[in-house]
Design a protein around this motif. Structure first.
Motif, short mmCIF file in Angstrom:
data_model
loop_
_atom_site.label_atom_id
_atom_site.label_comp_id
_atom_site.label_asym_id
_atom_site.label_seq_id
_atom_site.Cartn_x
_atom_site.Cartn_y
_atom_site.Cartn_z
N ARG A 192 1.05 -1.29 0.02
CA ARG A 192 -0.25 -0.07 -0.09
C ARG A 192 0.92 0.81 0.34
O ARG A 192 0.64 2.03 -1.03
N ASN A 193 2.06 1.39 1.27
CA ASN A 193 3.00 2.37 1.22
C ASN A 193 4.09 2.67 -0.45
O ASN A 193 3.94 3.99 -1.03
N LEU A 194 4.05 1.67 -0.99
CA LEU A 194 4.48 2.04 -2.18
C LEU A 194 3.88 2.29 -2.89
O LEU A 194 3.61 2.98 -3.72
N LEU A 195 2.44 1.79 -3.25
CA LEU A 195 1.43 2.61 -4.11
C LEU A 195 1.13 4.18 -4.17
O LEU A 195 0.84 4.72 -4.75
N GLU A 196 1.56 4.29 -3.62
CA GLU A 196 0.65 5.89 -2.32
C GLU A 196 2.60 6.54 -3.19
O GLU A 196 2.14 8.10 -3.56
N LEU A 197 4.08 5.84 -2.73
CA LEU A 197 4.67 6.48 -3.51
C LEU A 197 4.32 7.12 -4.57
O LEU A 197 4.77 7.92 -5.09
N CYS A 198 3.96 5.45 -5.03
CA CYS A 198 4.14 5.92 -6.58
C CYS A 198 3.45 6.76 -7.00
O CYS A 198 3.61 7.49 -8.33
N GLN A 199 2.15 6.92 -6.10
CA GLN A 199 0.91 8.48 -6.77
C GLN A 199 2.23 9.36 -6.62
O GLN A 199 1.26 10.64 -7.55
N ALA A 200 2.36 9.08 -5.44
CA ALA A 200 3.26 10.51 -5.31
C ALA A 200 4.39 11.37 -6.46
O ALA A 200 4.73 12.62 -6.52
N ALA A 201 4.94 10.11 -6.85
CA ALA A 201 5.37 10.46 -7.96
C ALA A 201 5.25 10.80 -9.42
O ALA A 201 6.04 10.16 -10.30
#
Length: 252
Positions: A192-201
């Motif tokens: 979940r956190n990596l997907l949040e990072l992907c969205q932010a990036a």
């Protein structure tokens, strides 16, 4: 092994990444460490954990669902000067048990499979009418608490930490994503956190990137998020995960 140049993202928290990174590097893989998880104190600043530590002798069972929880427990226990742990101890899996032994604690119960469902099944016949303390991450899955309460346990949950998305990883992910061959996931929160990072990036997971999961719960989280893991470790252990991923990449 013809793997040099294969770049693998390790998404574990910084203090944990070296174990998985070392296992991958030993198999000739290039490790890219970008934590998708950082640990912070629980919302109550350890108030619940400290309260239950002070009355630990009232419990029959002490449960841990992560090595992180063990490390926080051991640190706070030492800070409070609590020496004796007289209750029985249950661990969710091998990594958590290693952390317990490193903290000088004996493991009385560990299921064969490192998931909450297996730990619940192993504990259910043992906890009716017993006082049970569960030390875990804040906002962890509720499978284990629900199962123990239905089995008649007097359950108390003490949060040891909470996981957050480290914003400093955003730029690193944006830079590295186009060059990745594989990504490892060691927990549902890392997904979940990596997907949040992907969205932010403002990046996406390319369909050519191999996704490697440490176990069935993490794999299920990937599927729920719309991604199919190509690799799943047979046992929730970083060495097993690294070996499985190396074999898969070698076969490509």
């Amino acid at each position: 092994m013809p793997l040099p140049g294969k770049r693998v993202l390790v998404t574990r928290a910084t203090h944990q990444a070296s174990l998985l990174g070392d296992a991958l590097a030993a198999r000739c893989l290039t490790v890219v460490a970008i934590p998708a998880i950082a640990m912070e104190p629980p919302s109550d600043e350890y108030a619940s954990l400290h309260r239950e530590l002070e009355r630990l002798d009232e419990y029959d069972w002490l449960l841990f669902t992560s090595a992180n929880a063990v490390e926080v427990f051991a640190r706070e226990r030492e800070e409070l000067g609590i020496d004796e742990v007289s209750c029985r101890i249950a661990s969710i899996g091998a990594a958590t048990s290693r952390a317990l032994r490193a903290a000088g604690l004996q493991v009385d119960l560990q299921p064969d499979t490192a998931i909450s469902e297996a730990l619940a099944a192993a504990l259910q016949p043992r906890v009716r009418g017993r006082r049970v303390l569960l030390v875990q991450a804040e906002s962890a899955r509720d499978v284990l608490p629900r199962s123990l309460k239905s089995a008649g346990a007097e359950l108390v949950i003490a949060p040891a930490y909470r996981t957050v998305t480290p914003q400093e990883s955003v730029e690193a992910l944006r830079r590295e994503m186009p060059r990745l061959d594989a990504i490892t996931f060691a927990s549902s929160s890392s997904v979940r956190n990596l997907l949040e990072l992907c969205q932010a990036a403002a990046v996406t997971l390319a369909p050519t990137i191999v996704l490697a999961s440490i176990g069935p719960v993490t794999s299920q989280t990937l599927r729920e998020c719309g991604y199919q893991p190509q690799v799943e470790a047979a046992v929730a252990d970083v060495e097993v995960l690294a070996s499985a991923l190396a074999r898969y990449l070698e076969a490509l």
